[in-house]
Design a protein around this motif. Structure first.
Motif, PDB file in Angstrom:
ATOM      1  N   ASP A  81       0.810  -1.223   0.000  1.00 20.21           N
ATOM      2  CA  ASP A  81       0.000   0.000   0.000  1.00 20.21           C
ATOM      3  C   ASP A  81       0.846   1.277   0.000  1.00 20.21           C
ATOM      4  O   ASP A  81       0.706   2.131   0.885  1.00 20.21           O
ATOM      5  CB  ASP A  81      -0.986  -0.052   1.173  1.00 20.21           C
ATOM      6  N   HIS A 129       0.622   3.493  -2.360  1.00 18.19           N
ATOM      7  CA  HIS A 129      -0.376   4.506  -2.701  1.00 18.19           C
ATOM      8  C   HIS A 129       0.205   5.823  -3.232  1.00 18.19           C
ATOM      9  O   HIS A 129      -0.181   6.917  -2.782  1.00 18.19           O
ATOM     10  CB  HIS A 129      -1.330   4.750  -1.531  1.00 18.19           C
ATOM     11  N   ASP A 140      -1.189  -2.229  -4.453  1.00 16.54           N
ATOM     12  CA  ASP A 140      -1.625  -0.847  -4.246  1.00 16.54           C
ATOM     13  C   ASP A 140      -0.409   0.094  -4.260  1.00 16.54           C
ATOM     14  O   ASP A 140      -0.208   0.908  -3.347  1.00 16.54           O
ATOM     15  CB  ASP A 140      -2.479  -0.663  -2.990  1.00 16.54           C
ATOM     16  N   HIS A 193      -6.339  -1.005  -6.122  1.00  9.79           N
ATOM     17  CA  HIS A 193      -6.120   0.303  -6.742  1.00  9.79           C
ATOM     18  C   HIS A 193      -5.267   0.188  -8.005  1.00  9.79           C
ATOM     19  O   HIS A 193      -5.436   0.971  -8.938  1.00  9.79           O
ATOM     20  CB  HIS A 193      -5.468   1.270  -5.754  1.00  9.79           C
ATOM     21  N   HIS A 246      -2.530  -9.359  -1.834  1.00 10.16           N
ATOM     22  CA  HIS A 246      -2.890  -8.007  -1.391  1.00 10.16           C
ATOM     23  C   HIS A 246      -3.933  -8.030  -0.266  1.00 10.16           C
ATOM     24  O   HIS A 246      -3.737  -7.438   0.785  1.00 10.16           O
ATOM     25  CB  HIS A 246      -3.420  -7.182  -2.558  1.00 10.16           C
ATOM     26  N   HIS A 295      -3.772  -4.208   2.394  1.00  7.82           N
ATOM     27  CA  HIS A 295      -5.160  -3.861   2.059  1.00  7.82           C
ATOM     28  C   HIS A 295      -5.888  -3.059   3.128  1.00  7.82           C
ATOM     29  O   HIS A 295      -6.505  -2.058   2.836  1.00  7.82           O
ATOM     30  CB  HIS A 295      -5.936  -5.129   1.706  1.00  7.82           C
ATOM     31  N   HIS A 331      -4.392  -1.563   5.669  1.00 10.84           N
ATOM     32  CA  HIS A 331      -3.439  -0.535   6.111  1.00 10.84           C
ATOM     33  C   HIS A 331      -3.222  -0.554   7.627  1.00 10.84           C
ATOM     34  O   HIS A 331      -2.788   0.437   8.206  1.00 10.84           O
ATOM     35  CB  HIS A 331      -3.868   0.876   5.679  1.00 10.84           C
TER      36      HIS A 331
HETATM   37 ZN    ZN Z   1      -4.583   0.103  -0.107  1.00  9.91          ZN
END
Ligand code: ZN
Length: 236
Positions: A8, A10, A36, A63, A115, A149, A151
């Motif tokens: 993640d 991001h 992600d 994502h 994930h 996923h 976080h």
């Molecule tokens: Zn995420």
């Protein structure tokens, strides 16, 4: 072998660079990324380029999927949806093709990496509670499965233990959530990732500060929803 497990990211390049500096200091043999890489933050192309430079072991996140396929937004909340549309519009065709090529799950050195959850990973279910974890232990054979996923960093043991563990136990399988590099949500704004030592069979969760102000500013300058910048400061 020492494996750094990051998830993640991001599109937060400040957090990713800080994490990689720590990973280099900690003499890690390999990096695995739980997906992600993009979504929410302002630097999707830069993050994908950097993580691809450092490792071939990257699994697909929801994502990442949305970045090349906007028909997959039904499970996104309104802010995530706006971010996904922005990411789709700002990710190069080449990078969308890289994301399209990512696997949903991967076995590296006898550990499983996905994930969201090992049970039907493409459905993007969360493992939040002990019950969620118990439901998933039947879906993989490895002693440990790494997920992201939610976080939120967490260790779920198949057989519950009393004390908080530092050393893993091969006879007690576990699901480990390494937390998020680029958007932590456990009330701690610092980046989070994990390091697995497959010889010592130990696991360490690493937390570290990074240049959150720059990441915050870039999200606002990109015209992304303000809440996506604000949440970085509080880790929620
Ligand atoms: Zn995420």
């Amino acid at each position: 072998m020492r494996i750094a497990v990051v998830s993640d990211i991001h599109a937060n390049i400040e957090a990713l660079r800080a994490a990689l500096r720590i990973i280099d200091d900690k003499r890690v043999d390999r990096i695995v990324c739980l997906g992600d890489v993009v979504g929410y933050g302002a630097n999707p192309n830069e993050c994908l380029a950097l993580i691809c430079q450092r490792t071939p072991f990257i699994v697909l996140g929801n994502h990442d999927e949305a970045a090349f396929d906007l028909s997959r937004l039904h499970h996104f909340n309104p802010h995530a949806r706006v971010a996904a549309q922005w990411t789709h519009a700002h990710t190069t065709k080449e990078n969308q093709d890289i994301l399209r090529g990512l696997a949903l799950a991967m076995d590296v050195e006898g550990a499983l990496f996905v994930h969201g959850s090992p049970c039907r990973p493409g459905e993007w279910n969360y493992i939040i509670t002990r019950e969620d974890a118990q439901h998933n232990f039947g879906s993989f054979d490895q002693a440990v499965c790494f997920v992201g996923h939610s976080h939120v960093p967490e260790i779920f043991l198949q057989k519950p233990a009393q004390a908080k563990i530092s050393k893993l136990d091969r006879t007690n399988r576990c699901i480990i959530n390494v937390g998020s590099i680029g958007q932590p949500r456990d009330g701690d704004w610092r980046l989070s990732f994990g390091i697995l030592d497959t010889e010592e069979w130990t696991y360490e969760n690493v937390r570290a500060e990074y240049d959150v102000r720059s990441a915050y500013r870039k999200i606002l300058e990109a015209g992304l929803p303000r809440i996506l910048a604000e949440r970085l400061l509080v880790g929620k």
